[in-house]
Design a protein around this motif. Structure first.
Motif, PDB file in Angstrom:
ATOM      1  N   UNK A 209     -20.952  35.562  -7.487  1.00 43.94           N
ATOM      2  CA  UNK A 209     -19.912  34.614  -7.872  1.00 43.94           C
ATOM      3  C   UNK A 209     -19.929  34.464  -9.390  1.00 43.94           C
ATOM      4  N   UNK A 210     -18.761  34.574 -10.010  1.00 44.71           N
ATOM      5  CA  UNK A 210     -18.657  34.493 -11.463  1.00 44.71           C
ATOM      6  C   UNK A 210     -18.484  33.053 -11.925  1.00 44.71           C
ATOM      7  N   UNK A 211     -18.677  32.855 -13.220  1.00 41.81           N
ATOM      8  CA  UNK A 211     -18.523  31.528 -13.806  1.00 41.81           C
ATOM      9  C   UNK A 211     -17.103  30.999 -13.646  1.00 41.81           C
ATOM     10  N   UNK A 212     -16.122  31.911 -13.557  1.00 40.40           N
ATOM     11  CA  UNK A 212     -14.733  31.477 -13.402  1.00 40.40           C
ATOM     12  C   UNK A 212     -14.331  31.318 -11.939  1.00 40.40           C
ATOM     13  N   UNK A 213     -15.310  31.424 -11.033  1.00 43.05           N
ATOM     14  CA  UNK A 213     -15.040  31.214  -9.617  1.00 43.05           C
ATOM     15  C   UNK A 213     -14.728  32.471  -8.831  1.00 43.05           C
TER      16      UNK A 213
ATOM     17  N   UNK B 229     -17.622  54.732  -7.809  1.00 42.70           N
ATOM     18  CA  UNK B 229     -17.922  53.415  -8.349  1.00 42.70           C
ATOM     19  C   UNK B 229     -16.618  52.718  -8.694  1.00 42.70           C
ATOM     20  N   UNK B 230     -16.535  51.436  -8.364  1.00 44.40           N
ATOM     21  CA  UNK B 230     -15.427  50.603  -8.808  1.00 44.40           C
ATOM     22  C   UNK B 230     -15.950  49.668  -9.894  1.00 44.40           C
ATOM     23  N   UNK B 231     -15.052  49.054 -10.639  1.00 47.60           N
ATOM     24  CA  UNK B 231     -15.459  48.255 -11.797  1.00 47.60           C
ATOM     25  C   UNK B 231     -14.904  46.842 -11.697  1.00 47.60           C
ATOM     26  N   UNK B 232     -15.774  45.868 -11.941  1.00 43.66           N
ATOM     27  CA  UNK B 232     -15.362  44.472 -12.063  1.00 43.66           C
ATOM     28  C   UNK B 232     -15.594  44.056 -13.506  1.00 43.66           C
ATOM     29  N   UNK B 233     -14.518  43.775 -14.235  1.00 48.28           N
ATOM     30  CA  UNK B 233     -14.635  43.481 -15.664  1.00 48.28           C
ATOM     31  C   UNK B 233     -14.550  41.982 -15.942  1.00 48.28           C
ATOM     32  N   UNK B 234     -15.085  41.594 -17.104  1.00 49.59           N
ATOM     33  CA  UNK B 234     -15.068  40.192 -17.499  1.00 49.59           C
ATOM     34  C   UNK B 234     -15.765  39.293 -16.491  1.00 49.59           C
ATOM     35  N   UNK B 235     -16.776  39.844 -15.802  1.00 45.80           N
ATOM     36  CA  UNK B 235     -17.446  39.134 -14.708  1.00 45.80           C
ATOM     37  C   UNK B 235     -18.816  38.660 -15.174  1.00 45.80           C
ATOM     38  N   UNK B 236     -18.959  37.344 -15.321  1.00 46.55           N
ATOM     39  CA  UNK B 236     -20.228  36.761 -15.771  1.00 46.55           C
ATOM     40  C   UNK B 236     -20.829  35.979 -14.606  1.00 46.55           C
ATOM     41  N   UNK B 237     -21.897  36.539 -14.069  1.00 44.36           N
ATOM     42  CA  UNK B 237     -22.452  36.034 -12.812  1.00 44.36           C
ATOM     43  C   UNK B 237     -23.083  34.656 -12.975  1.00 44.36           C
ATOM     44  N   UNK B 238     -22.716  33.779 -12.048  1.00 40.36           N
ATOM     45  CA  UNK B 238     -23.286  32.434 -12.029  1.00 40.36           C
ATOM     46  C   UNK B 238     -24.166  32.200 -10.807  1.00 40.36           C
ATOM     47  N   UNK B 239     -23.828  32.867  -9.689  1.00 37.95           N
ATOM     48  CA  UNK B 239     -24.573  32.630  -8.456  1.00 37.95           C
ATOM     49  C   UNK B 239     -24.623  33.883  -7.599  1.00 37.95           C
TER      50      UNK B 239
END
Length: 459
Positions: free
Chosen positions: A296-300, A276-286
């Protein structure tokens, strides 16, 4: 069993309607029977523990010794039922078949299946009417599996329907992400049963995003890591809305529920082994879809494409059928206002709360209670033992034994971790959730106030 709606009829002769034949609902019925009060349990599914059966493959992190209600055991004893080994961790299927269904069978016609509650109200009063409100019993509207409808009258309503049917979406703002609904066939909101050949084929050799930070996410990561050992090309991408910190993997060896701590350690091992790999601080928007899915995260930021998404971001209560009763709910958690500060993950993430009952669970309309997981609203980490104490206290209150309702003593295990901002940790704040926040379990009483001993960290 069901009385007429005549106001002349004493409400004491009416049953208490319990919504849901899960572990807490059936425990409520057992405590009511013990008090000489007639319960009527309404279960939407075809069997006891219908929601539990939907995660029958998942092993609980509580032992049998923590999953059997005392009043229920007394009710079962004359049938020859024997409590399973108290040290064993059952699966959801074990819990349903070996305890919940036998308990429902003992209750007999006090449990009705295929009965979906569509509305609860004071008899003859919508929520805006004050006059004579407190003297009215409750009317419970029910739709049965054959389409028939019925109105039942109750002296009180105990809602133990849980939150299983309303999983939270992948969207970080609490609403479905753009494209989430359009990709529903590739998104699951449950821990996968990889022993099922069809489910296994769905994830084998594929790249799967797992969104969430609790025990369910740990379980999914551990299962996918095991699958990766057997099926080449299987990989999980763990999506966290915060950063990696000391509390990311739970309590570990400090958790007083060892099986829960072990789940976090298995998730950590999956990451360290490269499964498993980790994506942190990722808040999904789409969720964008072509042949595969791209989150796609809120920060693009855009993740590399995945084949499947498993969303394990918690659950929320269905309050739609309670729209005509007056509930006192916290505006954030949708939990009873007196309980919410004790379980608010914005303040702490301890995973347990000192024992509580009727005082913390009462509402402006007296005689209606949300119990079990539903009482926690959107807060996580509910324990069955907590629910059993809730319904013991409520049954005592309905019976008029206020002293017993407020005299609750129970020792609960702590998670071993505690930190602030449990719901919305910035990456730099995730480190603050240091080791063991809560020193040792303590014995407390409902209505007394703060714990007899305290620990650092705001537990």
């Amino acid at each position: 069993m069901v009385a007429s709606t005549s106001n002349a009829l004493s409400t004491d002769r009416l049953p208490v309607v319990v919504i849901g034949a899960g572990p807490i609902g059936l425990a409520a019925a057992a405590h009511l029977v013990e008090r000489g009060i007639e319960p009527l349990v309404l279960e939407a599914g075809p069997a006891a523990g219908s929601a539990v059966r939907e995660w029958s493959h998942v092993r609980l992190f509580s032992t049998w010794g923590e999953l059997v209600d005392p009043a229920a055991e007394k009710l079962l004893a004359p049938t020859g039922w024997v409590r399973p080994d108290a040290s064993v961790y059952p699966t959801g299927g074990d819990w349903a078949e070996r305890y919940l269904q036998p308990l429902a069978d003992v209750l007999g016609d006090k449990v009705r299946y295929g009965a979906t509650v569509t509305g609860v109200a004071r008899t003859g009063r919508d929520r805006i009417v004050d006059a004579g409100r407190d003297e009215q019993p409750y009317t419970v509207h029910v739709r049965f599996a054959d389409g028939a409808e019925e109105r039942l009258t109750a002296r009180a309503v105990v809602d133990a329907s849980g939150t299983w049917t309303v999983p939270s979406p992948v969207g970080a703002n609490g609403l479905p992400a753009l494209g989430e609904k359009a990709s529903a066939d590739r998104i699951s909101y449950r821990v996968p049963d990889l022993k099922d050949p069809a489910v296994r084929a769905r994830y084998a050799g594929r790249r799967t995003a797992v969104v969430g930070a609790g025990a369910s996410a740990f379980s999914a990561l551990a299962l996918l890591a095991d699958l990766a050992g057997d099926e080449e090309g299987t990989h999980a991408v763990w999506i966290l809305r915060r950063g990696i910190g000391a509390s990311t993997y739970g309590g570990g060896e400090a958790d007083e529920l060892p099986a829960r701590g072990a789940l976090g350690l298995r998730a950590k091992a999956a990451v360290e082994a490269g499964h498993a790999s980790v994506a942190t601080g990722f808040r999904t928007q789409a969720v964008e879809r072509d042949d595969r899915l791209v989150l796609v995260a809120e920060d693009g930021r855009r993740l590399d494409p995945v084949d499947e998404v498993i969303v394990l971001t918690g659950f929320r209560p269905d309050l739609s059928f309670l729209s005509e009763v007056r509930l006192g709910l916290d505006e954030r958690l949708q939990a009873p206002t007196a309980l919410a500060p004790l379980i608010d993950p914005n303040v702490h993430s301890c995973g347990t709360v000192y024992p509580h009952g009727v005082r913390e669970l009462s509402h402006p309309d007296q005689g209606v209670y949300l119990v079990g997981m539903k009482s926690y609203g959107r807060a996580p980490t509910f324990l069955a033992m907590t629910g059993y104490e809730q319904v013991r206290s409520i049954a005592a209150a309905i019976a008029g034994d206020q002293e017993a309702a407020e005299r609750v003593e129970l020792t609960l295990p702590e998670t071993g971790v505690c930190g602030g901002a449990g719901l919305f940790d910035e990456p730099e704040n995730a480190e603050q959730s240091g080791g063991g926040c809560c020193a040792a379990p303590t014995t407390l009483q409902i209505g007394v106030g703060a714990p007899t001993t305290t620990a650092s960290g705001g537990c």
